[in-house]
Design a protein around this motif. Structure first.
Motif, PDB file in Angstrom:
ATOM      1  N   UNK A 267       0.838  -1.211   0.000  1.00 47.74           N
ATOM      2  CA  UNK A 267       0.000   0.000   0.000  1.00 47.74           C
ATOM      3  C   UNK A 267       0.873   1.260   0.000  1.00 47.74           C
ATOM      4  N   UNK A 268       1.957   1.218   0.787  1.00 48.72           N
ATOM      5  CA  UNK A 268       2.846   2.397   0.880  1.00 48.72           C
ATOM      6  C   UNK A 268       3.561   2.644  -0.442  1.00 48.72           C
ATOM      7  N   UNK A 269       3.969   1.562  -1.107  1.00 49.46           N
ATOM      8  CA  UNK A 269       4.648   1.713  -2.409  1.00 49.46           C
ATOM      9  C   UNK A 269       3.673   2.345  -3.407  1.00 49.46           C
ATOM     10  N   UNK A 270       2.460   1.785  -3.478  1.00 51.26           N
ATOM     11  CA  UNK A 270       1.487   2.290  -4.447  1.00 51.26           C
ATOM     12  C   UNK A 270       1.158   3.768  -4.202  1.00 51.26           C
ATOM     13  N   UNK A 271       0.963   4.130  -2.939  1.00 53.88           N
ATOM     14  CA  UNK A 271       0.641   5.543  -2.639  1.00 53.88           C
ATOM     15  C   UNK A 271       1.804   6.461  -2.974  1.00 53.88           C
ATOM     16  N   UNK A 272       3.034   5.946  -2.818  1.00 51.01           N
ATOM     17  CA  UNK A 272       4.216   6.776  -3.082  1.00 51.01           C
ATOM     18  C   UNK A 272       4.424   6.996  -4.584  1.00 51.01           C
ATOM     19  N   UNK A 273       3.824   6.125  -5.415  1.00 48.17           N
ATOM     20  CA  UNK A 273       3.895   6.340  -6.875  1.00 48.17           C
ATOM     21  C   UNK A 273       2.731   7.239  -7.280  1.00 48.17           C
ATOM     22  N   UNK A 274       1.518   6.767  -7.096  1.00 49.11           N
ATOM     23  CA  UNK A 274       0.314   7.572  -7.327  1.00 49.11           C
ATOM     24  C   UNK A 274      -0.522   7.577  -6.058  1.00 49.11           C
ATOM     25  N   UNK A 275      -0.902   8.691  -5.526  1.00 46.34           N
ATOM     26  CA  UNK A 275      -0.881  10.044  -6.108  1.00 46.34           C
ATOM     27  C   UNK A 275       0.350  10.878  -5.740  1.00 46.34           C
ATOM     28  N   UNK A 276       1.325  10.317  -4.977  1.00 43.96           N
ATOM     29  CA  UNK A 276       2.394  11.187  -4.450  1.00 43.96           C
ATOM     30  C   UNK A 276       3.320  11.720  -5.548  1.00 43.96           C
ATOM     31  N   UNK A 277       3.839  10.821  -6.404  1.00 46.17           N
ATOM     32  CA  UNK A 277       4.894  11.252  -7.344  1.00 46.17           C
ATOM     33  C   UNK A 277       4.398  11.432  -8.776  1.00 46.17           C
ATOM     34  N   UNK A 278       3.377  10.714  -9.142  1.00 47.46           N
ATOM     35  CA  UNK A 278       2.933  10.731 -10.547  1.00 47.46           C
ATOM     36  C   UNK A 278       1.431  10.893 -10.648  1.00 47.46           C
ATOM     37  N   UNK A 279       0.995  11.280 -11.867  1.00 47.27           N
ATOM     38  CA  UNK A 279      -0.421  11.299 -12.189  1.00 47.27           C
ATOM     39  C   UNK A 279      -0.750  10.061 -13.001  1.00 47.27           C
ATOM     40  N   UNK A 280      -1.298  10.301 -14.197  1.00 49.09           N
ATOM     41  CA  UNK A 280      -1.727   9.178 -15.036  1.00 49.09           C
ATOM     42  C   UNK A 280      -0.564   8.282 -15.436  1.00 49.09           C
ATOM     43  N   UNK A 281      -0.730   6.960 -15.273  1.00 51.91           N
ATOM     44  CA  UNK A 281       0.321   6.043 -15.706  1.00 51.91           C
ATOM     45  C   UNK A 281       0.434   6.015 -17.230  1.00 51.91           C
ATOM     46  N   UNK A 282       1.625   5.722 -17.730  1.00 44.36           N
ATOM     47  CA  UNK A 282       1.842   5.618 -19.179  1.00 44.36           C
ATOM     48  C   UNK A 282       1.461   4.203 -19.586  1.00 44.36           C
ATOM     49  N   UNK A 283       0.175   4.011 -19.924  1.00 44.76           N
ATOM     50  CA  UNK A 283      -0.300   2.645 -20.140  1.00 44.76           C
ATOM     51  C   UNK A 283       0.311   1.995 -21.381  1.00 44.76           C
ATOM     52  N   UNK A 284       0.701   2.802 -22.373  1.00 45.71           N
ATOM     53  CA  UNK A 284       1.381   2.230 -23.542  1.00 45.71           C
ATOM     54  C   UNK A 284       2.748   1.677 -23.139  1.00 45.71           C
ATOM     55  N   UNK A 285       3.402   2.365 -22.202  1.00 46.39           N
ATOM     56  CA  UNK A 285       4.702   1.881 -21.712  1.00 46.39           C
ATOM     57  C   UNK A 285       4.481   0.628 -20.857  1.00 46.39           C
ATOM     58  N   UNK A 286       3.399   0.626 -20.086  1.00 48.15           N
ATOM     59  CA  UNK A 286       3.100  -0.558 -19.271  1.00 48.15           C
ATOM     60  C   UNK A 286       2.851  -1.763 -20.190  1.00 48.15           C
TER      61      UNK A 286
END
Ligand SMILES: Cc1ncc(COP(=O)(O)O)c(C=O)c1O
Length: 413
Positions: A267-286
């Motif tokens: 949970x802490x990792x996920x929150x630290x990526x979004x919303x803390x550090x990034x907005x929309x994920x680059x789904x094409x890169x994913x």
């Protein structure tokens, strides 16, 4: 597919250049020139590689314009849900990508596939377990660490209280220094992993030291991830609390990052990526990361990674046999560092001269560096890209002699 990637294969992506040229001729031409440079030059940059056409196609797919802030529903217990509609297939893709990466590293760790880069993966990984001002013990940039491992010009050196363990006189990580500093400083986090270190890193010993002082243990495998996945380097899974990587170096995927962590940190990792550090994920890169993971599960991937290491050892040995000084006196992985401290010319001079003859590598600091990071006393040499293009030991040995000619020319001035 990779051995076709040379200047005889004019079909590679050429349609795309024409398409781009129709709309933006200058951009199309510039990309085409860079493509030709990449095909014709000997590429020895240790952090680069050539990805497959399938990875490129996913990269350029319609997922590029889909917003999907948040996470797929079933993936984590805490950070559920997306903030946009129409994510049914995106969710499927992202969960598939996560599953495949767990399979690649044979792990049940939590994985977040959204970091846009290795630096952002490290930013969020630190944030998931640390507070501003907490102490980190890591490897300095001069000794082979990355900017995000505590450099004063980077967020890491500004947000955290950074301390560094040393390498010994031969350039190997000094594990006694790690232990001494860990006991003295009682850091919250001990970090292993590097951008320019040619030897096997002793993850079990790092983990034992971290445990003995109550520190978290994190490993940044950005460089060696492909080797780890193929069993060519000891795996940090099971030893580290957090593991970060890029997907575009030895892994041969799109530009991007991944964070793995013990399930209790999910949970802490996920929150630290979004919303803390990034907005929309680059789904094409994913999607491209998912293709990369599928490729990494193919038996040919292991053959490739093994050849990267075999090539690197042969390449490095040739320099040593010619009388050059290599940091640590050899290599266990995909790169090595040529020490040019004894010469008047710098790493920068050699990089520039090699550019003129179509050999691409980068200047690099060496331990106890006396010159500035823009000049340096060394160069870093890697075998991952040219192994993707089918080079074998004898090809790298020939390149070693081409570089030797250029060095002798510089030295005679
Ligand atoms: C060890 C290490 N970590 C992190 C990074 C950062 O990756 P990126 O350039 O994607 O931000 C690099 C890049 O070279 C690296 O070598």
């Amino acid at each position: 597919m990779f051995d076709k990637f040379n200047n005889d294969d004019s079909s590679y992506n050429v349609d795309n250049f024409e398409l781009i040229k129709k709309t933006a001729p200058e951009v199309g031409k510039m990309i085409e020139k860079e493509y030709n440079r990449q095909c014709n030059n000997v590429e020895l940059i240790a952090s680069e590689n050539y990805c497959s056409e399938a990875v490129l196609a996913a990269n350029g797919s319609c997922l590029c314009w889909k917003y999907a802030e948040g996470y797929p529903y079933e993936r984590t217990s805490g950070n559920k849900g997306r903030y946009y509609g129409g994510t049914e297939f995106i969710d499927e893709m992202e969960e598939y990508c996560c599953d495949k990466w767990r399979e690649v590293f044979n792990t049940d760790y939590h994985v977040n596939v959204q970091p846009h880069s290795g630096s952002q993966a490290n930013f969020s990984a630190y944030k998931s377990i640390l507070k501003t001002g907490d102490t980190i013990l890591s490897m300095s940039l001069n000794n082979g660490g990355h900017l995000t491992h505590g450099s004063s010009v980077n967020f890491s050196g500004n947000l955290y209280d950074m301390h560094f363990y040393e390498v010994d006189d031969n350039g190997f990580i000094d594990m006694e220094d790690v232990r001494r500093k860990a006991e003295e400083l009682k850091p919250k986090l001990i970090l292993a992993g590097a951008s320019a270190y040619s030897r096997t890193i002793d993850f079990p010993k790092f983990a034992e030291i971290a445990k003995s002082v109550g520190a978290y243990f994190m490993v940044d495998i950005a460089h060696i991830a492909g080797l780890v996945a193929a069993g060519e380097h000891i795996s940090p899974f099971g030893y580290a609390d957090l593991i970060t990587t890029t997907t575009h170096k030895t892994l041969r995927g799109p530009r991007g990052g991944l964070i793995f962590g013990r399930q209790e940190l999910a949970k802490k990792i996920d929150s630290a990526v979004f919303p803390y550090a990034q907005g929309g994920p680059l789904e094409h890169i994913i999607a491209a990361k998912a293709v990369c993971a599928v490729e990494a599960l193919d038996p040919s991937f292991k053959v490739y990674q093994h050849q990267v290491v075999v090539n690197c050892k042969a390449f490095c040995k040739e320099f040593i046999d010619m009388g050059y000084n290599v940091i640590t006196g050899g290599t266990d992985n995909h790169l090595f560092l040529l020490d040019l401290s004894e010469y008047e010319f710098t790493g920068q001079d050699l990089q520039n001269k090699l550019d003129e003859v179509g050999i691409t590598l980068n200047k690099n600091s060496v331990p106890n560096e006396k010159r500035s990071p823009m000049k340096t006393s060394g160069v870093r040499i890697g075998t991952a890209p040219m192994t993707s293009r089918g080079y074998m030991e004898e090809d790298f040995i020939e390149v070693a002699h081409r570089i030797d000619v250029v060095i002798k020319e510089l030295a005679s001035k």
